[in-house]
Design a protein around this motif. Structure first.
Motif, mmCIF file in Angstrom:
data_model
loop_
_atom_site.group_PDB
_atom_site.id
_atom_site.type_symbol
_atom_site.label_atom_id
_atom_site.label_comp_id
_atom_site.label_asym_id
_atom_site.label_seq_id
_atom_site.Cartn_x
_atom_site.Cartn_y
_atom_site.Cartn_z
ATOM 1 N N SER A 81 -13.233 28.818 19.573
ATOM 2 C CA SER A 81 -12.233 27.752 19.591
ATOM 3 C C SER A 81 -12.778 26.432 20.120
ATOM 4 C CB SER A 81 -11.045 28.172 20.461
ATOM 5 O OG SER A 81 -10.432 29.304 19.908
ATOM 6 N N ALA A 82 -14.039 26.410 20.501
ATOM 7 C CA ALA A 82 -14.633 25.187 21.041
ATOM 8 C C ALA A 82 -14.767 24.136 19.935
ATOM 9 C CB ALA A 82 -16.002 25.491 21.638
ATOM 10 N N PRO A 83 -14.644 22.852 20.274
ATOM 11 C CA PRO A 83 -14.810 21.789 19.266
ATOM 12 C C PRO A 83 -16.194 21.845 18.616
ATOM 13 C CG PRO A 83 -14.011 20.899 21.350
ATOM 14 C CD PRO A 83 -14.373 22.329 21.594
ATOM 15 N N ALA A 84 -16.255 21.421 17.365
ATOM 16 C CA ALA A 84 -17.520 21.419 16.633
ATOM 17 C C ALA A 84 -17.688 20.079 15.941
ATOM 18 C CB ALA A 84 -17.528 22.539 15.602
ATOM 19 N N SER A 85 -18.893 19.548 15.972
ATOM 20 C CA SER A 85 -19.205 18.304 15.251
ATOM 21 C C SER A 85 -19.824 18.661 13.914
ATOM 22 C CB SER A 85 -20.204 17.463 16.045
ATOM 23 O OG SER A 85 -19.623 17.033 17.262
ATOM 24 N N CYS A 86 -19.500 17.882 12.879
ATOM 25 C CA CYS A 86 -20.085 18.130 11.561
ATOM 26 C C CYS A 86 -21.545 17.664 11.564
ATOM 27 C CB CYS A 86 -19.261 17.450 10.466
ATOM 28 S SG CYS A 86 -19.635 15.722 10.154
ATOM 29 N N PRO A 87 -22.336 18.070 10.573
ATOM 30 C CA PRO A 87 -23.742 17.667 10.512
ATOM 31 C C PRO A 87 -23.933 16.154 10.455
ATOM 32 C CG PRO A 87 -23.349 19.503 9.019
ATOM 33 C CD PRO A 87 -22.004 19.057 9.539
ATOM 34 N N SER A 88 -22.911 15.415 10.015
ATOM 35 C CA SER A 88 -23.011 13.946 9.977
ATOM 36 C C SER A 88 -22.638 13.307 11.308
ATOM 37 C CB SER A 88 -22.105 13.392 8.880
ATOM 38 O OG SER A 88 -22.511 13.878 7.614
ATOM 39 N N GLY A 89 -22.222 14.119 12.282
ATOM 40 C CA GLY A 89 -21.926 13.611 13.607
ATOM 41 C C GLY A 89 -20.467 13.313 13.890
ATOM 42 N N HIS A 90 -19.578 13.594 12.952
ATOM 43 C CA HIS A 90 -18.150 13.352 13.180
ATOM 44 C C HIS A 90 -17.558 14.464 14.039
ATOM 45 C CE1 HIS A 90 -18.883 11.518 9.050
ATOM 46 N NE2 HIS A 90 -18.702 10.478 9.868
ATOM 47 N N ASP A 91 -16.615 14.091 14.893
ATOM 48 C CA ASP A 91 -16.008 15.072 15.795
ATOM 49 C C ASP A 91 -14.638 15.567 15.342
ATOM 50 O OD1 ASP A 91 -18.128 15.065 17.644
ATOM 51 O OD2 ASP A 91 -17.342 13.266 18.614
ATOM 52 N N ASP A 92 -14.049 14.968 14.330
ATOM 53 C CA ASP A 92 -12.710 15.339 13.872
ATOM 54 C C ASP A 92 -12.807 16.486 12.867
ATOM 55 O OD1 ASP A 92 -9.979 15.329 13.584
ATOM 56 O OD2 ASP A 92 -9.919 13.556 12.296
ATOM 57 N N THR A 93 -12.958 17.715 13.374
ATOM 58 C CA THR A 93 -13.141 18.884 12.509
ATOM 59 C C THR A 93 -12.063 19.923 12.798
ATOM 60 O OG1 THR A 93 -14.630 19.941 14.095
ATOM 61 C CG2 THR A 93 -15.641 18.564 12.392
ATOM 62 N N VAL A 94 -11.857 20.811 11.835
ATOM 63 C CA VAL A 94 -10.939 21.930 11.993
ATOM 64 C C VAL A 94 -11.651 23.222 11.598
ATOM 65 C CG1 VAL A 94 -8.816 20.619 11.644
ATOM 66 C CG2 VAL A 94 -9.965 21.598 9.685
ATOM 67 N N LYS A 95 -11.313 24.294 12.307
ATOM 68 C CA LYS A 95 -11.865 25.603 11.981
ATOM 69 C C LYS A 95 -11.056 26.189 10.842
ATOM 70 C CE LYS A 95 -11.906 29.900 14.135
ATOM 71 N NZ LYS A 95 -11.830 30.684 15.337
ATOM 72 N N PRO A 137 -21.281 35.980 15.155
ATOM 73 C CA PRO A 137 -20.428 35.608 14.019
ATOM 74 C C PRO A 137 -20.623 34.162 13.579
ATOM 75 C CG PRO A 137 -19.100 36.021 15.992
ATOM 76 C CD PRO A 137 -20.516 36.278 16.350
ATOM 77 N N ARG A 138 -20.308 33.934 12.299
ATOM 78 C CA ARG A 138 -20.339 32.579 11.738
ATOM 79 C C ARG A 138 -18.911 32.107 11.552
ATOM 80 N NH1 ARG A 138 -24.022 33.198 6.554
ATOM 81 N NH2 ARG A 138 -22.488 34.807 6.260
ATOM 82 N N TYR A 139 -18.688 30.854 11.870
ATOM 83 C CA TYR A 139 -17.369 30.250 11.721
ATOM 84 C C TYR A 139 -17.497 29.061 10.787
ATOM 85 C CZ TYR A 139 -16.268 33.135 15.721
ATOM 86 O OH TYR A 139 -16.087 34.209 16.556
ATOM 87 N N GLU A 140 -16.503 28.883 9.934
ATOM 88 C CA GLU A 140 -16.521 27.804 8.949
ATOM 89 C C GLU A 140 -15.589 26.684 9.411
ATOM 90 O OE1 GLU A 140 -16.460 27.527 4.109
ATOM 91 O OE2 GLU A 140 -15.315 29.099 5.084
ATOM 92 N N TYR A 141 -16.069 25.454 9.270
ATOM 93 C CA TYR A 141 -15.329 24.274 9.699
ATOM 94 C C TYR A 141 -15.295 23.254 8.567
ATOM 95 C CZ TYR A 141 -16.142 26.146 14.364
ATOM 96 O OH TYR A 141 -16.185 26.953 15.457
ATOM 97 N N ARG A 142 -14.302 22.365 8.615
ATOM 98 C CA ARG A 142 -14.224 21.251 7.670
ATOM 99 C C ARG A 142 -14.056 19.969 8.474
ATOM 100 N NH1 ARG A 142 -10.785 22.363 3.195
ATOM 101 N NH2 ARG A 142 -12.707 22.917 2.198
ATOM 102 N N CYS A 143 -14.810 18.947 8.077
ATOM 103 C CA CYS A 143 -14.729 17.645 8.724
ATOM 104 C C CYS A 143 -13.596 16.851 8.085
ATOM 105 C CB CYS A 143 -16.055 16.898 8.576
ATOM 106 S SG CYS A 143 -16.029 15.256 9.294
ATOM 107 N N LYS A 144 -12.680 16.356 8.900
ATOM 108 C CA LYS A 144 -11.562 15.560 8.384
ATOM 109 C C LYS A 144 -12.023 14.152 7.999
ATOM 110 C CE LYS A 144 -7.800 17.733 10.945
ATOM 111 N NZ LYS A 144 -6.709 17.458 11.912
#
Length: 70
Positions: free
Chosen positions: A25-39, A2-9
């Motif tokens: 539910s595992a944390p995900a980093s955005c492509p720019s390297g930021h760790d503050d994301t939400v599913k 499955p694919r999950y969609e995230y947004r970087c805060k």
């Protein structure tokens, strides 16, 4: 998988990751390297000819073919 969609805060970008359901539910980093994301909640689109076909018409009526309602 499955694919999950995230947004970087931090930067506001939206991105998708393919990962097993066990890691959804595992944390995900955005492509720019930021760790503050939400599913994000995803919507599922279902298409095809059956979705637009009319519902079949039953011969009876009522709750169970006309026998118990009246």
């Amino acid at each position: 998988m499955p694919r999950y969609e995230y947004r970087c805060k931090t930067c506001g970008s939206t991105f998708e990751l393919r990962r097993p359901m066990s890691q959804s539910s595992a944390p995900a980093s955005c492509p720019s390297g930021h760790d503050d994301t939400v599913k994000l909640l995803s919507t599922v689109a279902v298409g095809g000819s059956a979705a637009s076909a009319p519902a079949p018409v039953s011969g009876g009526g009522g709750c169970c073919g006309g026998g118990c309602c009246g």
